[in-house]
Design an enzyme around this catalytic site. Structure first.
Site, PDB file in Angstrom:
ATOM      1  N   LYS A 158       0.828  -1.205   0.000  1.00 59.33           N
ATOM      2  CA  LYS A 158       0.000   0.000   0.000  1.00 59.33           C
ATOM      3  C   LYS A 158       0.864   1.258   0.000  1.00 59.33           C
ATOM      4  CE  LYS A 158      -4.041  -2.030   2.305  1.00 59.33           C
ATOM      5  NZ  LYS A 158      -4.908  -2.002   3.513  1.00 59.33           N
ATOM      6  N   CYS A 161      -0.808   0.834   6.161  1.00 54.83           N
ATOM      7  CA  CYS A 161      -1.207  -0.041   7.272  1.00 54.83           C
ATOM      8  C   CYS A 161      -2.169  -1.111   6.759  1.00 54.83           C
ATOM      9  CB  CYS A 161      -1.918   0.752   8.373  1.00 54.83           C
ATOM     10  SG  CYS A 161      -0.924   2.019   9.170  1.00 54.83           S
ATOM     11  N   ASP A 162      -2.119  -2.260   7.397  1.00 55.68           N
ATOM     12  CA  ASP A 162      -3.086  -3.305   7.084  1.00 55.68           C
ATOM     13  C   ASP A 162      -3.295  -4.182   8.317  1.00 55.68           C
ATOM     14  OD1 ASP A 162      -4.577  -4.642   4.662  1.00 55.68           O
ATOM     15  OD2 ASP A 162      -3.759  -6.272   5.872  1.00 55.68           O
ATOM     16  N   SER A 163      -4.534  -4.605   8.516  1.00 56.87           N
ATOM     17  CA  SER A 163      -4.871  -5.400   9.705  1.00 56.87           C
ATOM     18  C   SER A 163      -5.496  -6.736   9.333  1.00 56.87           C
ATOM     19  CB  SER A 163      -5.854  -4.630  10.598  1.00 56.87           C
ATOM     20  OG  SER A 163      -5.313  -3.393  11.017  1.00 56.87           O
ATOM     21  N   GLY A 172       0.043  -4.346  10.417  1.00 58.29           N
ATOM     22  CA  GLY A 172       1.344  -4.035   9.841  1.00 58.29           C
ATOM     23  C   GLY A 172       1.450  -2.550   9.538  1.00 58.29           C
TER      24      GLY A 172
END
Length: 218
Positions: free
Chosen positions: A57, A78-80, A115
């Site tokens: 991203k 960010c990624d969850s 992340g």
């Protein structure tokens, strides 16, 4: 070591919760949606998966920006994902999927991994890490599950729940940073900024959400 060059933070996420979290901490980010196809990344480890997606991203948005000599631009991706019962869960496919998940999760616990990838365009440097928080789910009824899923909220978020929205009452507690569950850990962001030679106070705007003046320390 800090810098006197004006700082710009670009958030590579369409998540209003992440943006609101930054704003509440005195940081006003620009937002550029990455458009990354999350299905392209596969991993057996939730920590690796969310970090790789955060990296993709940030890199996708980075490719649409240009470095300027009078401004230092940072891109944050960010990624969850939720690790639950041996599975890695992102956003539910549909309402039926969200309902099934909650029927399994109620009364149990999972770990929400987020992340973070922070890229400094000017210095061509990067800092990244994963924050993890254990989430305990309430033993909610079928009626509560149906009502919650009907709102549409669980369909838009990793793990099919929020801590800062309608899903908050359905969590009995967490172990770790609540920001991780929202989708962005401010303590981790502070640490990543430090790796790039910056302070989080360098990103503070002049006026805080409450209206009080903030003396810029950068």
């Amino acid at each position: 070591m800090s810098t006197f060059m004006p700082l710009r933070l670009v958030l590579a996420s369409q998540s209003p919760a992440r943006r609101k979290l930054l704003q509440a901490a005195g940081i006003e980010p620009d937002v550029l949606v990455s458009g990354v196809d999350e299905s392209q990344v596969v991993s057996d480890r939730p920590e690796d998966l969310c970090l790789e997606l955060a990296r993709l991203k940030a890199q996708a948005v980075l490719g649409r920006l240009r470095a300027t000599p009078d401004e230092r631009t940072l891109v944050l991706g960010c990624d969850s994902v939720l690790a639950f019962d041996g599975e890695i869960l992102g956003k539910p496919v549909d309402a039926a999927d969200a309902t099934r998940r909650w029927q399994r999760m109620r009364g149990r616990s999972g770990v929400l991994h987020t992340g973070h990838c922070l890229i400094d365009i000017v210095r061509d440097s990067r800092a990244e890490a994963v924050a993890s928080t254990t989430v305990h789910f309430a033993d909610i009824s079928d009626e509560e599950i149906a009502a919650y899923v009907a709102t549409g909220e669980p369909l838009a978020v990793a793990g099919a729940f929020t801590i800062d929205g309608l899903g908050g009452p359905f969590l009995t507690g967490i172990e770790g940073d609540p920001g991780t569950v929202v989708g962005l850990s401010l303590p981790l962001l502070r640490s990543l900024l430090g790796e790039l030679g910056l302070r989080i106070t360098d990103l503070w705007t002049k006026v805080a959400p409450g209206g009080q003046e903030i003396e810029h320390l950068g």
